[in-house]
Motif scaffolding. Structure first.
Motif, mmCIF file in Angstrom:
data_model
loop_
_atom_site.group_PDB
_atom_site.id
_atom_site.type_symbol
_atom_site.label_atom_id
_atom_site.label_comp_id
_atom_site.label_asym_id
_atom_site.label_seq_id
_atom_site.Cartn_x
_atom_site.Cartn_y
_atom_site.Cartn_z
ATOM 1 N N GLN A 61 -31.872 49.655 56.842
ATOM 2 C CA GLN A 61 -30.511 49.915 57.076
ATOM 3 C C GLN A 61 -29.561 48.799 56.803
ATOM 4 O OE1 GLN A 61 -28.915 50.399 61.241
ATOM 5 N NE2 GLN A 61 -28.426 52.633 60.607
ATOM 6 N N LEU A 62 -30.168 47.337 57.159
ATOM 7 C CA LEU A 62 -29.435 46.312 57.017
ATOM 8 C C LEU A 62 -29.173 46.058 55.457
ATOM 9 C CD1 LEU A 62 -27.902 43.541 57.723
ATOM 10 C CD2 LEU A 62 -30.532 42.593 58.185
ATOM 11 N N VAL A 63 -30.457 46.109 54.683
ATOM 12 C CA VAL A 63 -29.999 45.849 53.260
ATOM 13 C C VAL A 63 -29.346 46.867 52.687
ATOM 14 C CG1 VAL A 63 -31.658 45.839 51.222
ATOM 15 C CG2 VAL A 63 -32.431 44.719 53.264
ATOM 16 N N VAL A 64 -29.363 48.300 52.672
ATOM 17 C CA VAL A 64 -28.652 49.266 52.107
ATOM 18 C C VAL A 64 -27.284 48.927 52.402
ATOM 19 C CG1 VAL A 64 -28.252 51.823 52.177
ATOM 20 C CG2 VAL A 64 -30.445 51.050 51.989
ATOM 21 N N ARG A 65 -26.898 48.677 53.741
ATOM 22 C CA ARG A 65 -25.375 48.449 54.061
ATOM 23 C C ARG A 65 -24.536 47.253 53.189
ATOM 24 N NH1 ARG A 65 -24.975 49.698 60.742
ATOM 25 N NH2 ARG A 65 -24.974 51.995 60.541
ATOM 26 N N THR A 66 -25.646 46.231 53.283
ATOM 27 C CA THR A 66 -25.342 44.965 52.530
ATOM 28 C C THR A 66 -24.934 45.270 51.028
ATOM 29 O OG1 THR A 66 -26.634 43.767 53.974
ATOM 30 C CG2 THR A 66 -25.970 42.586 51.865
ATOM 31 N N LEU A 67 -25.857 46.125 50.532
ATOM 32 C CA LEU A 67 -25.736 46.419 49.016
ATOM 33 C C LEU A 67 -24.504 47.365 48.728
ATOM 34 C CD1 LEU A 67 -29.486 47.074 47.650
ATOM 35 C CD2 LEU A 67 -28.124 45.051 47.647
ATOM 36 N N LEU A 68 -24.209 48.305 49.512
ATOM 37 C CA LEU A 68 -23.083 48.970 49.769
ATOM 38 C C LEU A 68 -21.923 48.269 49.855
ATOM 39 C CD1 LEU A 68 -24.472 52.145 51.635
ATOM 40 C CD2 LEU A 68 -23.619 51.828 49.116
ATOM 41 N N GLN A 69 -21.920 47.189 50.639
ATOM 42 C CA GLN A 69 -20.493 46.364 50.925
ATOM 43 C C GLN A 69 -20.190 45.722 49.495
ATOM 44 O OE1 GLN A 69 -22.052 44.083 54.392
ATOM 45 N NE2 GLN A 69 -20.331 44.682 55.594
ATOM 46 N N LEU A 70 -21.326 45.146 48.970
ATOM 47 C CA LEU A 70 -21.033 44.662 47.737
ATOM 48 C C LEU A 70 -20.400 45.828 46.745
ATOM 49 C CD1 LEU A 70 -24.253 42.519 47.216
ATOM 50 C CD2 LEU A 70 -21.716 41.490 47.571
ATOM 51 N N ALA A 71 -20.939 46.854 46.718
ATOM 52 C CA ALA A 71 -20.671 47.945 45.638
ATOM 53 C C ALA A 71 -19.076 48.478 46.013
ATOM 54 C CB ALA A 71 -21.577 49.060 45.562
ATOM 55 N N ARG A 72 -18.964 48.516 47.335
ATOM 56 C CA ARG A 72 -17.316 48.894 47.792
ATOM 57 C C ARG A 72 -16.450 47.907 47.307
ATOM 58 N NH1 ARG A 72 -20.213 51.508 52.276
ATOM 59 N NH2 ARG A 72 -19.820 49.608 53.565
ATOM 60 N N ALA A 73 -16.769 46.491 47.152
ATOM 61 C CA ALA A 73 -16.006 45.483 46.795
ATOM 62 C C ALA A 73 -15.751 45.548 45.179
ATOM 63 C CB ALA A 73 -16.470 44.505 47.284
ATOM 64 N N GLY A 74 -16.347 46.444 44.559
ATOM 65 C CA GLY A 74 -16.416 46.558 43.036
ATOM 66 C C GLY A 74 -17.270 45.584 42.373
ATOM 67 N N ILE A 75 -18.133 45.215 42.948
ATOM 68 C CA ILE A 75 -19.296 44.241 42.658
ATOM 69 C C ILE A 75 -20.379 44.885 42.275
ATOM 70 C CG2 ILE A 75 -20.670 42.037 42.820
ATOM 71 C CD1 ILE A 75 -18.408 41.409 45.022
ATOM 72 N N ASP A 76 -20.742 44.912 40.725
ATOM 73 C CA ASP A 76 -22.168 45.109 40.361
ATOM 74 C C ASP A 76 -23.295 44.548 40.944
ATOM 75 O OD1 ASP A 76 -21.211 47.299 38.620
ATOM 76 O OD2 ASP A 76 -20.806 45.855 37.104
ATOM 77 N N VAL A 77 -24.337 45.218 41.406
ATOM 78 C CA VAL A 77 -25.792 44.686 42.005
ATOM 79 C C VAL A 77 -26.945 45.106 40.996
ATOM 80 C CG1 VAL A 77 -27.188 44.907 43.957
ATOM 81 C CG2 VAL A 77 -24.555 45.014 44.268
ATOM 82 N N VAL A 78 -27.640 44.023 40.850
ATOM 83 C CA VAL A 78 -28.977 44.362 40.073
ATOM 84 C C VAL A 78 -30.048 43.655 40.953
ATOM 85 C CG1 VAL A 78 -30.225 44.081 38.076
ATOM 86 C CG2 VAL A 78 -27.799 44.520 37.758
ATOM 87 N N ALA A 79 -30.969 44.513 41.358
ATOM 88 C CA ALA A 79 -32.134 44.188 42.328
ATOM 89 C C ALA A 79 -33.363 44.366 41.870
ATOM 90 C CB ALA A 79 -31.875 44.410 43.845
#
Length: 387
Positions: A61-79
């Motif tokens: 849950q912590l990791v998913v919420r962190t990734l979603l915070q980045l996405a909501r800020a308009g930041i692409d994520v590659v992991a």
């Protein structure tokens, strides 16, 4: 375009049985804040997101919420998945996460089947090509028959060649007008270990030279080694290191994330951004009196104590009463070995009290109260007829 390179979060990692989830939550929040404050276009997470292949629900849950915070800020994520992660689970979440701009790569894939991610910088409109190489098991890279029949040197060469072949496929789409990036979770020869890595998956058959990466890569974002470092190579090859020291072997590491500014026509400029969340880990050496002289000076630091005097009954309890964050208490070896231990044949004719005294000496325990208590118990047993 601006990128943030991080790796080796190891979310879910405990230290000597102590949960560190609150610290990990603070560290990830700080990373999100840095990404937003510096207006990055994408965050690259180079593996070992989790501590183990079966993370708890709270950890996920912590990791998913962190990734979603980045996405909501308009930041692409590659992991990508590291050796601590479960690659197939990354792949299972891949379609869902892809809907919100989060690209997860759990297994090694060819370029035309998802091994290459493409990004468009929101700030400049520049195109980026990201060649992704999750952790590649040596046993996967080298056939079982070769592992059984080859020499270690031959296995190293086979792994090296397999990684080269994979990278050649993944970097084939690199172009002159794109920002060309490589993200991998592996060990490069000459890299310095941070202190908390799994050595069995970091050395020998798992090592490749830094020169393996192509010259037209503008930046190579690596994970696996927990120490921040740049390796000498034709391309800019960087380990971001872990943003939180995961054990006492990493207590002197510098915890950062890497801010990468890069364009198709110029080299990457890399700036280390300090990550200050999380407790400090410290090793302190001294006698009990010295260790306890100023308990407030340690603050909230987690401590590993080396006691420079013989042990005695109640030592551990005495220390923990004043230093509850002491996670490890050990007697320095020079005070725990008895150099005057009598030969075995002499010990065969010694009394129980003498043998107990020898045992205490061997264990580095110097406490007359224990000897008196032993004598009292021995007398009681003798009187009761059970001695």
């Amino acid at each position: 375009m601006k990128l943030l390179h991080t790796s080796d979060w190891h979310v879910g990692k405990t230290l000597k049985g102590r949960s560190r989830l609150d610290e990990q939550r603070a560290v990830l929040a700080e990373i999100v804040a840095l990404a937003i404050d510096h207006e990055v276009d994408a965050v690259l997470i180079a593996g070992d997101v989790y501590e183990n292949v079966a993370p708890t629900a709270e950890t996920q849950q912590l990791v998913v919420r962190t990734l979603l915070q980045l996405a909501r800020a308009g930041i692409d994520v590659v992991a990508i998945a590291g050796n601590h992660d479960h690659g197939p689970t990354f792949e299972a979440y891949r379609p869902l996460m892809g809907q919100v701009g989060i690209q997860l790569i759990g297994n090694v894939r060819p370029a035309d089947k998802g091994g290459v991610c493409r990004l468009t910088a929101r700030s400049t409109g520049e195109q980026a090509v990201v060649a992704t190489l999750p952790f590649l098991s040596q046993r996967y890279a080298v056939r079982a028959a070769q592992v059984l029949t080859n020499t270690p040197a031959e296995n190293v060469g086979a792994y090296d060649q397999h990684v080269r072949d994979v990278l050649a496929n993944l970097t084939a789409p690199f172009g002159n007008q794109s920002v060309n990036l490589v993200m991998a979770h592996l060990t490069c020869i000459g890299g310095t270990m941070g202190g908390g890595e799994r050595e069995a998956q970091s050395i020998m058959e798992y090592s490749v030279p830094a020169g393996i990466f192509p010259l037209d890569a503008h930046y190579v974002a690596l994970g696996h080694l927990h120490r921040r470092q740049r390796l000498p190579a034709a391309a800019p090859v960087h380990y971001s290191g872990a943003p939180l020291a995961i054990d006492f072997g990493e207590q002197d590491n510098t915890n950062v994330v890497c801010l990468v500014e890069v364009a198709p026509d110029r080299p990457a400029r890399v700036t280390d951004l300090p990550v200050s969340s999380g407790r400090r880990l410290r090793t302190i050496t001294g006698t009990v009196d010295q260790l306890l002289a100023d308990p407030d000076s340690y603050g909230d630091d987690f401590l590993r104590l080396r006691v420079t005097q013989p042990a005695y009954a109640g030592l551990r309890e005495q220390v923990l009463e004043q230093l509850p964050n002491a996670l490890e208490i050990r007697i320095d070896p020079q005070f725990s070995v008895n150099p005057h231990r009598p030969p075995r044949h002499d010990r065969l004719v010694r009394t129980p009290a003498q043998l107990f005294s020898d045992y205490c000496a061997d264990a580095g325990v110097e406490d007359p109260r224990l000897n008196r208590l032993f004598d009292e118990l021995a007398d009681e047993l003798a009187v009761s007829g059970r001695g």
